[in-house]
Design a protein around this motif. Sequence first.
Motif, mmCIF file in Angstrom:
data_model
loop_
_atom_site.group_PDB
_atom_site.id
_atom_site.type_symbol
_atom_site.label_atom_id
_atom_site.label_comp_id
_atom_site.label_asym_id
_atom_site.label_seq_id
_atom_site.Cartn_x
_atom_site.Cartn_y
_atom_site.Cartn_z
ATOM 1 N N PHE A 75 0.818 -1.208 0.000
ATOM 2 C CA PHE A 75 0.000 0.000 0.000
ATOM 3 C C PHE A 75 0.855 1.261 0.000
ATOM 4 O O PHE A 75 0.507 2.254 -0.653
ATOM 5 C CB PHE A 75 -0.963 0.000 1.190
ATOM 6 N N ALA A 76 1.978 1.239 0.702
ATOM 7 C CA ALA A 76 2.871 2.399 0.703
ATOM 8 C C ALA A 76 3.460 2.612 -0.690
ATOM 9 O O ALA A 76 3.562 3.746 -1.174
ATOM 10 C CB ALA A 76 3.983 2.217 1.733
ATOM 11 N N GLU A 77 3.825 1.518 -1.346
ATOM 12 C CA GLU A 77 4.358 1.623 -2.710
ATOM 13 C C GLU A 77 3.300 2.136 -3.679
ATOM 14 O O GLU A 77 3.637 2.734 -4.707
ATOM 15 C CB GLU A 77 4.889 0.261 -3.166
ATOM 16 N N ALA A 78 2.022 1.914 -3.344
ATOM 17 C CA ALA A 78 0.936 2.419 -4.194
ATOM 18 C C ALA A 78 0.646 3.895 -3.947
ATOM 19 O O ALA A 78 -0.164 4.492 -4.662
ATOM 20 C CB ALA A 78 -0.338 1.602 -3.946
ATOM 21 N N GLY A 79 1.296 4.488 -2.943
ATOM 22 C CA GLY A 79 1.145 5.914 -2.695
ATOM 23 C C GLY A 79 0.361 6.291 -1.457
ATOM 24 O O GLY A 79 0.154 7.483 -1.180
ATOM 25 N N PHE A 80 -0.077 5.300 -0.660
ATOM 26 C CA PHE A 80 -0.770 5.598 0.585
ATOM 27 C C PHE A 80 0.224 5.882 1.708
ATOM 28 O O PHE A 80 1.312 5.297 1.742
ATOM 29 C CB PHE A 80 -1.656 4.422 1.009
ATOM 30 N N GLU A 81 -0.162 6.763 2.619
ATOM 31 C CA GLU A 81 0.617 6.961 3.841
ATOM 32 C C GLU A 81 0.211 5.852 4.811
ATOM 33 O O GLU A 81 -0.940 5.774 5.227
ATOM 34 C CB GLU A 81 0.323 8.327 4.449
ATOM 35 N N VAL A 82 1.166 4.992 5.168
ATOM 36 C CA VAL A 82 0.866 3.799 5.954
ATOM 37 C C VAL A 82 1.617 3.836 7.289
ATOM 38 O O VAL A 82 2.827 4.072 7.326
ATOM 39 C CB VAL A 82 1.245 2.510 5.194
ATOM 40 N N ILE A 83 0.875 3.561 8.341
ATOM 41 C CA ILE A 83 1.468 3.452 9.674
ATOM 42 C C ILE A 83 1.265 2.024 10.163
ATOM 43 O O ILE A 83 0.144 1.539 10.256
ATOM 44 C CB ILE A 83 0.813 4.434 10.663
ATOM 45 N N GLY A 84 2.341 1.354 10.446
ATOM 46 C CA GLY A 84 2.261 0.008 11.000
ATOM 47 C C GLY A 84 2.262 0.079 12.514
ATOM 48 O O GLY A 84 3.078 0.794 13.106
ATOM 49 N N ILE A 85 1.361 -0.650 13.141
ATOM 50 C CA ILE A 85 1.266 -0.640 14.599
ATOM 51 C C ILE A 85 1.500 -2.054 15.115
ATOM 52 O O ILE A 85 0.856 -3.007 14.679
ATOM 53 C CB ILE A 85 -0.117 -0.145 15.071
ATOM 54 N N ASP A 86 2.444 -2.185 16.030
ATOM 55 C CA ASP A 86 2.754 -3.488 16.605
ATOM 56 C C ASP A 86 3.238 -3.269 18.040
ATOM 57 O O ASP A 86 4.009 -2.331 18.287
ATOM 58 C CB ASP A 86 3.839 -4.195 15.782
ATOM 59 N N PRO A 87 2.813 -4.110 18.990
ATOM 60 C CA PRO A 87 3.269 -3.939 20.375
ATOM 61 C C PRO A 87 4.729 -4.299 20.598
ATOM 62 O O PRO A 87 5.290 -3.976 21.649
ATOM 63 C CB PRO A 87 2.340 -4.874 21.162
ATOM 64 N N LYS A 99 13.597 2.680 1.616
ATOM 65 C CA LYS A 99 13.123 3.695 0.673
ATOM 66 C C LYS A 99 11.785 4.278 1.123
ATOM 67 O O LYS A 99 11.577 5.494 1.070
ATOM 68 C CB LYS A 99 13.005 3.070 -0.720
ATOM 69 N N LEU A 100 10.892 3.420 1.576
ATOM 70 C CA LEU A 100 9.570 3.880 1.992
ATOM 71 C C LEU A 100 9.618 4.661 3.302
ATOM 72 O O LEU A 100 8.886 5.638 3.481
ATOM 73 C CB LEU A 100 8.623 2.682 2.125
ATOM 74 N N ILE A 101 10.487 4.236 4.200
ATOM 75 C CA ILE A 101 10.648 4.961 5.468
ATOM 76 C C ILE A 101 11.172 6.373 5.192
ATOM 77 O O ILE A 101 10.660 7.369 5.727
ATOM 78 C CB ILE A 101 11.605 4.211 6.415
ATOM 79 N N LYS A 102 12.174 6.459 4.337
ATOM 80 C CA LYS A 102 12.772 7.766 4.027
ATOM 81 C C LYS A 102 11.806 8.671 3.266
ATOM 82 O O LYS A 102 11.872 9.900 3.396
ATOM 83 C CB LYS A 102 14.060 7.568 3.221
ATOM 84 N N SER A 103 10.894 8.064 2.496
ATOM 85 C CA SER A 103 9.934 8.870 1.737
ATOM 86 C C SER A 103 8.800 9.392 2.615
ATOM 87 O O SER A 103 8.045 10.276 2.206
ATOM 88 C CB SER A 103 9.330 8.036 0.601
ATOM 89 N N GLY A 104 8.674 8.821 3.806
ATOM 90 C CA GLY A 104 7.597 9.214 4.704
ATOM 91 C C GLY A 104 6.293 8.474 4.471
ATOM 92 O O GLY A 104 5.307 8.710 5.177
ATOM 93 N N LEU A 105 6.283 7.559 3.504
ATOM 94 C CA LEU A 105 5.057 6.812 3.213
ATOM 95 C C LEU A 105 4.850 5.645 4.177
ATOM 96 O O LEU A 105 3.748 5.103 4.275
ATOM 97 C CB LEU A 105 5.093 6.284 1.777
ATOM 98 N N LEU A 106 5.891 5.247 4.888
ATOM 99 C CA LEU A 106 5.792 4.128 5.826
ATOM 100 C C LEU A 106 6.493 4.480 7.117
ATOM 101 O O LEU A 106 7.604 5.012 7.113
ATOM 102 C CB LEU A 106 6.421 2.865 5.214
ATOM 103 N N LYS A 107 5.845 4.192 8.221
ATOM 104 C CA LYS A 107 6.484 4.297 9.525
ATOM 105 C C LYS A 107 5.822 3.309 10.461
ATOM 106 O O LYS A 107 4.729 2.791 10.185
ATOM 107 C CB LYS A 107 6.392 5.714 10.081
ATOM 108 N N ALA A 108 6.469 3.027 11.565
ATOM 109 C CA ALA A 108 5.944 2.053 12.521
ATOM 110 C C ALA A 108 5.892 2.657 13.913
ATOM 111 O O ALA A 108 6.687 3.543 14.247
ATOM 112 C CB ALA A 108 6.817 0.794 12.521
#
Length: 439
Positions: A34-46, A71-80
């Motif tokens: 989803f991040a590669e498709a252009g969505f801003e994605v936040i992964g949540i895990d305990p 690449k996705l982390i640096k682009s801001g599209l993915l974070k956890a």
Amino acid sequence: MNSKEVLLRKLNEKKARMAVLGLGYVGLPLAVVFAEAGFEVIGIDPDMSKVDTLNEGVSYIPDVSSEDVDKLIKSGLLKATTDFSILKDVEAVSICVPTPLRKTGDPDMSYIDAATSELAKYVHAGMVIVLESTTYPGTTREFVLPILTEKNDLVVGEDFFLCFSPERVDPGREDWTTINTPKVLGGVTEACGEVADAWYSAAIETVVPVSSAEAAEMSKLLENTFRMINIGLVNELAIMCDRLNVDVWEVIDAAATKPFGFMKFTPGPGLGGHCIPIDPLYLSWKMKAVNYNARFIELASEINTGMPRYVSIKVQDALNEHRKAIKGSKILILGAAYKPDIDDLRESPALDVIALLAEKGADVSYHDPYCPSLQTNEGEAMESVPDMMASVRTADCVVIITNHSDYDYDAILADALLIVDTRNALGKAGRNNSKVFGL
């Protein structure tokens, strides 16, 4: 505009913020797609270690490269994060948490319960939620929905949208992955399905809508029940062929030459992975609630769970043929992961075989290039032997449990004193060799 129209516009424009609850074998690949498709994605895990690793741009899942994550982390599209409160600012949520079985045989819903209960604190109008965790038919409507609406006045299908879409991850595959494996999706209402379809179609190549969440839940269980029962069939065939002194692998290969009406399955030391050994039992458990006995499932499960013990008896018999007792014999297990060329130990039959051989007094060691260490069923730590071929040469018996492609089977066949090959990894050369015993 109403909640549905606003949400559809955000999804179509990829302006909807997305969260994935659970960053394991299912959740992380989904988040990346989803991040590669252009969505801003936040992964949540305990698990803070997972979160820290991802935020450093490193992947811990073999099917996802660290290069892609970085690449996705640096682009801001993915974070956890471990912080569920970010859900108040999210429009789309995918739940990808484990659903194991309890020792009593009933589904362990604690992970879905915990994730949904956290989500319920922040669920709001204009949110779409998709449950991906494999479970029994009725879970989405009967279990998840009441938790989400217990403390608010939100109406499903009008204010927020709830669906089920079964994960179809097969670790280690490169031909069929998250992005190109068709995605079944069923909504609690028709509007729920429409919204989730718009969301998933923006990143997944093929979405297959069905009429309800229950139909989607049942489709997943059919897929894995089909495989479980057919594997149980060929496992029993292997036992029958052994009694009749017939080569089961020759029989299967001959049957597979028929171009129609036959699908090839192969026997093995037991079932592994999170799906096939477990998922059909969700259905069996559910059917007991409506006074129905799922006989095919129960029988196949009985046969498949008995295969590790059958393998241990094979090892004992093979050693007897070579005038050795199993007690005190050095036995090397080759392959601990539940399938070739991955590091996944979940429900691996290797763990059961190790336990059964150790119970008989054998001196058991193992080698696996993908699993440098493991924990036995008794909780003891084991390390993969450092020199596989040296251990092959000194073992009283080598037992091939997982047919990793990295192994040099010609060298193993040449140097081992005795082999029990549960996967036909040695092929005809092994089946024609007096020191090799198959299923």
